[in-house]
Motif scaffolding. Structure first.
Motif, PDB file in Angstrom:
ATOM      1  N   LYS A   1       0.844  -1.200   0.000  1.00 33.50           N
ATOM      2  CA  LYS A   1       0.000   0.000   0.000  1.00 33.50           C
ATOM      3  C   LYS A   1       0.887   1.260   0.000  1.00 33.50           C
ATOM      4  O   LYS A   1       0.642   2.209  -0.750  1.00 33.50           O
ATOM      5  N   GLN A   2       1.899   1.247   0.840  1.00 33.15           N
ATOM      6  CA  GLN A   2       2.752   2.427   0.948  1.00 33.15           C
ATOM      7  C   GLN A   2       3.613   2.623  -0.303  1.00 33.15           C
ATOM      8  O   GLN A   2       3.871   3.759  -0.713  1.00 33.15           O
TER       9      GLN A   2
ATOM     10  N   GLN B   1       1.645   4.447  -2.747  1.00 31.91           N
ATOM     11  CA  GLN B   1       1.539   5.883  -2.403  1.00 31.91           C
ATOM     12  C   GLN B   1       2.844   6.625  -2.715  1.00 31.91           C
ATOM     13  O   GLN B   1       2.818   7.777  -3.163  1.00 31.91           O
TER      14      GLN B   1
ATOM     15  N   ASP C   1       2.125   9.618  -5.012  1.00 27.30           N
ATOM     16  CA  ASP C   1       2.075  10.925  -4.333  1.00 27.30           C
ATOM     17  C   ASP C   1       3.418  11.655  -4.296  1.00 27.30           C
ATOM     18  O   ASP C   1       3.450  12.851  -4.026  1.00 27.30           O
TER      19      ASP C   1
END
Ligand code: URP
Ligand code: ZN
Ligand code: ZN
Length: 465
Positions: A139-140, A143, A147
């Motif tokens: 998940k990270q 990101q 992001d």
């Protein structure tokens, strides 16, 4: 202040012409055969580049600055590493974020970024190492890509129990990279084979630095390249083999490329100019030359240069990893070569080494030199044409280079925070005289004259689908 650079020989990966360059703000705004100084802002600094080469700012796609590794930490911070880079003509660094397997990827990204932001004087980005691949990490990682503009991962097939990723996770990581369009850079060596070989050599009393290479011979690296390429073939992921040290491993990568694998190859300066006899130097001096993959038999250098000339090897980085000799390499590895922190610093020396032993020695033409030391890194890692070339609209990252200047490499003139220079006393031909980053003069005559902390995190968009 705007800059007008007049009379230089402007060399990119494709062109070689006498052109004037005008830089306004952070970018190159004019590139013409003859720019009349009367036609530009009267406040411009006019730089006479007669007899000088003008290159796009060099990019080092493989450095370690903050590196917790083998029970210690690398010696540089972004202030010292930037100064070293700029003194040698490098204007963009790509650092490996290397957290431990217990760390969360996002916290690691934030930690590494915070160390660079406000301290770096070159522009920068990161390869995000994947050392765990549980749900939270996945998940990270998504990101970090979406992001924060990080468009490359790093995986280690080596360093068992510390950084290496098992096969199941490696396969998953490659699948994720393919989905996200992220290229996977990889340290390719068979970790289990190294562990077994190290144990065998130590049990035979072979503890000195000269046994580092025999503990991870060329077949161990070749096996790593082949293994990664197999998984890339199955997943369709794009891969980039870092610090490829020998003919055998390059051939394995080229064989994979012929099979249709999207594979790129990096060489690093130490493997091109040093060989394994340096790690065999007496009185533990060899410890200065312990890196992984190890320095090889000298004959491997010719095929590396030849594949660079053919542009089959895409890039030349450094794998800059600065560990002090006295307090780290020497002290920690006295009784076993396996405890010597791996790494040879060369972020300041790379361009002059490649110019001297590549271009001046007739192994590499100027355009191939620029391609390997700047343009290809920009292309592969999503920075082109902002970085890696000289054209209207590109960042004004420029290097004025005196191709005939003789100088001697020495620890005393090195800006890296490390207590030795692996190339001490080596005679170089060629030196950067002026270096700009986004239109600001950051170094003159090998000295930092800029502002610390002006480096920017470069936003990248994934393209490797
Ligand atoms: O010896 C090396 N290469 N040290 C730094 C870590 C790595 O493997 O890149
Ligand atoms: Zn490595
Ligand atoms: Zn490395």
């Amino acid at each position: 202040m705007p800059l007008l650079i007049k009379g230089g020989r402007v060399i990119t990966a494709t062109d070689d012409d006498h052109l004037d360059i005008y830089c306004q703000g952070e970018t190159i705004t004019r590139l013409e055969a003859n720019i009349d100084p009367a036609s530009v802002d009267p406040d411009s600094e006019v730089i006479d580049a007669t007899g000088r080469l003008v290159f796009p700012g060099f990019i080092d796609p493989h450095v370690h600055i903050h590196l917790p590794f083998m029970g210690t930490h690398a010696r540089d911070d972004w202030a010292s590493a930037s100064r070293a880079a700029l003194a040698g003509g490098t204007t963009t660094l790509i650092e490996m974020i290397c957290p431990g397997p217990g760390d969360e990827p996002m916290a690691a990204f934030e930690d590494w970024h915070a160390r660079a932001a406000g301290t770096a004087s070159v522009d920068f980005t990161f390869h995000m190492a994947v050392v765990r691949f549980d749900d939270l990490a996945q998940k990270q990682l998504r990101q970090i890509v979406s992001d924060h503009g990080i468009a490359s991962f790093k995986v280690f097939l080596a360093y068992k129990g510390a950084l290496d990723l098992g096969d199941e996770d490696l396969f998953g990581c490659l699948q994720l990279a393919k989905e996200l369009g992220v290229i996977v850079t990889a340290h390719c060596e068979n970790a289990a084979a190294i562990d077994a070989m190290q144990a065998k050599l130590l049990s035979e009393g072979k503890t000195g630095p000269e046994h580092h290479e025999p503990s991870r011979p060329t077949c161990v690296e070749t096996d790593g390249v082949t293994h990664l390429a197999t998984l890339a073939q199955l997943t369709g992921a794009h891969i980039y083999c870092v610090h490829t040290s020998c003919d055998e491993a390059v051939n394995a990568a080229l064989a994979a490329r012929r099979r249709g694998v999207n594979i790129w190859i990096e060489a690093v300066a130490p493997h091109l100019v040093l060989d394994k006899t340096y790690a065999e130097l007496p009185d533990f001096e060899g410890a200065k030359y312990v890196m992984s993959p190890p320095l090889r038999d000298k004959w491997n250098q010719a095929p590396l240069w030849n594949q660079l000339r053919a542009r089959a090897i895409s890039t030349i980085g450094t794998d800059h990893a600065p560990f002090d000799f006295e307090t780290q390499k020497k002290a920690m590895g006295r009784d076993a070569f396996t405890k010597i922190p791996n790494g040879i610093p060369s972020v300041q020396e790379r361009i002059d080494l490649i110019h001297t032993f590549g271009v001046k020695a007739g192994r590499l033409g100027y355009r191939a030199f620029v391609d390997a030391c700047s343009t290809q890194a920009a292309r592969i890692f999503g920075l082109y044409p902002r970085k890696g070339t000289i054209r209207v609209g590109s960042d004004a990252d420029l290097v004025l280079y005196n191709p005939d200047k003789k100088h001697t490499l020495a620890h005393t003139t090195s800006h890296s925070n490390v207590d030795y220079n692996a190339f001490e006393g080596w005679e170089m031909t060629g030196k950067s005289e002026l270096v700009t980053v986004r239109g600001k003069v950051q170094a003159r005559g090998g000295q930092f004259v800029g502002e610390t902390g002006t480096g920017q995190l470069l936003q990248r968009t994934p393209t490797h689908f």
